[in-house]
Design an enzyme around this catalytic site. Structure first.
Site, PDB file in Angstrom:
ATOM      1  CB  SER A   1      54.909  44.837 -14.396  1.00 52.27           C
ATOM      2  OG  SER A   1      53.614  44.996 -13.910  1.00 52.27           O
TER       3      SER A   1
ATOM      4  CG  HIS B   1      51.230  46.149 -18.456  1.00 52.78           C
ATOM      5  ND1 HIS B   1      51.849  47.124 -17.710  1.00 52.78           N
ATOM      6  CD2 HIS B   1      51.343  45.007 -17.736  1.00 52.78           C
ATOM      7  CE1 HIS B   1      52.311  46.595 -16.582  1.00 52.78           C
ATOM      8  NE2 HIS B   1      52.018  45.307 -16.578  1.00 52.78           N
TER       9      HIS B   1
END
Ligand SMILES: *[C@@H]1O[C@H](CO)[C@@H](O)[C@H](O)[C@H]1NC(C)=O
Length: 431
Positions: free
Chosen positions: A190, A397
């Site tokens: 990320s 995620h």
């Protein structure tokens, strides 16, 4: 949304305080065994820090302090070799693994031996380096600025631009000096991928330092982002920063106090006996598909994450969304921009300058890093080897660091790709 619910519950958790972490920790320490796999004690693993986790599970550990050109003192954790396999010291290929927004090195450890990325890499024969970006729980230090100074907030005036432009070069140089290895793999998660893009677009000479760029849930463009909170933030981005800095907030949920709050919260409300556990799950990973999310582990995850960040890191992502440009930090004042960048609007990061072989990995159910944005990134980078969806349809995620099946779905494949990048490099150097 991410932690909003938990934030609201935080006061209650600390006031309630019916659990006695210390008593339970003492009990837990008696049961710990160095050869354990998974987490053998949830309470203990929630309470100890990242170095404590590594030592507890019998892995070699070094703690280093790296000073950046602008004086930040970064704590970097190193697992130089494996415990069960590749357990002898020796020169090994380096894997630099960089955490995400509000995260820390601990995120690559919490799943425990046999499962967590850092241990899996060490067992596969890598020399694993886990930095902590400026401002998080482990790197809340500076040679002369005080992170707790609420007046000027000088310590907190940075975004992920500085993490890529100043933290990463210091870390990479430190690793080269320390290991003698001239090249390394970079695995970013990320915001860890964002920082890599910043580094190699602003300082293209660093491309040469990397064997491969493994991008997990890459974040650069947000043209297809469906995250409502971010959209709202983007509208008020310019106001938000001014208000926050005026009120004396440069930091988001960081430092020792917040860590204790979240740890207490996790242990109190998110354990297997708590009727509020479903709420914890919803607050942290959303209401989607969670079959592979091990709820028992929640107190450990929450004990280590969030690990703090500068408010500007969030503001900078909001700017990317608002202006629809992956560009350097906008200081709001055109003259400040002009002084810093030579133009009144901040320049875009030139992605064509990123020539490290790039392997992009995305989850099909990841709303934070939308697959269409990842595909776009793949098109714009200078040397994309491939864009790879994780097989499980529901991979999101958080599964990149917390998924019970992250190893089989991703980590093992990642290592195959790293090895193939090493072979390609060997072949090139022989020609
Ligand atoms: C979930 O985590 C607990 C604690 O680490 C472990 O004992 C259990 O085996 C895990 N469950 C699965 C399905 O992996």
């Amino acid at each position: 949304m991410l932690y909003a619910l938990l934030l609201a519950l935080a006061a209650a958790a600390t006031a309630g305080g019916q659990s006695s972490p210390n008593a339970r920790l003492a009990e837990a320490l008696l049961q710990a065994g160095p050869a354990a796999r998974h987490s053998n004690n949830i309470v203990q693993d929630a309470l100890i820090d990242a170095p404590g986790l590594v030592r507890k599970y019998g892995y070699p550990l070094e703690v280093h302090h790296v000073v950046t050109a602008d004086g930040y003192v970064l704590q970097v954790h190193r697992i130089p070799h494996g415990r069960d396999a590749n357990s002898r010291p020796g020169p090994r290929p380096v894997a630099l693994v960089m955490h995400g927004l509000l995260c820390s090195s601990a995120d690559f450890l919490v799943l425990g031996p046999g499962n967590a990325l850092a241990y899996v890499l060490a067992e596969a024969g890598y020399d694993v380096w886990l930095p902590n970006a400026r401002g998080n729980f482990y790197s809340r230090r500076h040679l002369f600025l005080d992170p707790d100074d609420r007046e000027g907030l000088q310590f907190w005036k940075f975004s992920w631009d500085e993490i890529g432009n100043l933290d990463l070069p210091a870390i990479v140089n430190f690793i080269i000096v320390n290991t003698g290895q001239q090249k390394m793999h970079y695995i970013g998660y990320s915001q860890g991928t964002t920082a890599f893009l910043v580094l190699n677009s602003l300082r293209p000479e660093y491309n040469d330092r990397f064997i491969s760029f493994q991008a997990l849930a890459p974040s650069a463009f947000v043209e297809n982002n469906q995250n409502n909170l971010r959209a709202i933030m983007a509208q008020f981005e310019s106001v938000l920063e001014a208000v926050a800095f005026n009120l004396g907030f440069g930091e988001v949920v960081g430092g020792e106090v917040w860590r204790q709050v979240f740890t207490a919260l996790g242990l109190t409300f998110c354990n297997d006996e708590s009727f509020l556990q479903p709420l914890c799950v919803a607050a942290i990973v959303g209401t989607g598909e969670i079959e592979n999310f091990n709820k028992t582990m929640l107190p450990v995850f929450v004990g280590h994450n969030p690990a703090g960040a500068a408010f500007r890191q969030i503001i900078h992502y909001s700017q990317v969304l608002r202006f629809q440009r992956f560009a350097r930090y906008n200081h709001g004042n055109p003259l400040t921009n002009l002084a810093l960048y030579g133009s009144m609007t901040p320049p875009e990061y030139d992605l064509s300058k990123i020539t490290t072989p790039a392997y992009l990995h995305y989850g099909k159910n990841d709303v934070q890093s939308d697959f269409r944005d990842v595909l776009l990134l793949g098109e714009r980078l200078g040397n994309t080897i491939g864009v790879y969806p994780v097989e499980r349809e529901t991979f999101n995620h958080f599964d990149f660091i917390w998924g019970g099946d992250a190893r089989t779905q991703l980590y093992d494949k990642l290592i195959d790709m790293m090895r193939s990048a090493e072979r390609a490099l060997d072949q090139n150097s022989q020609v």
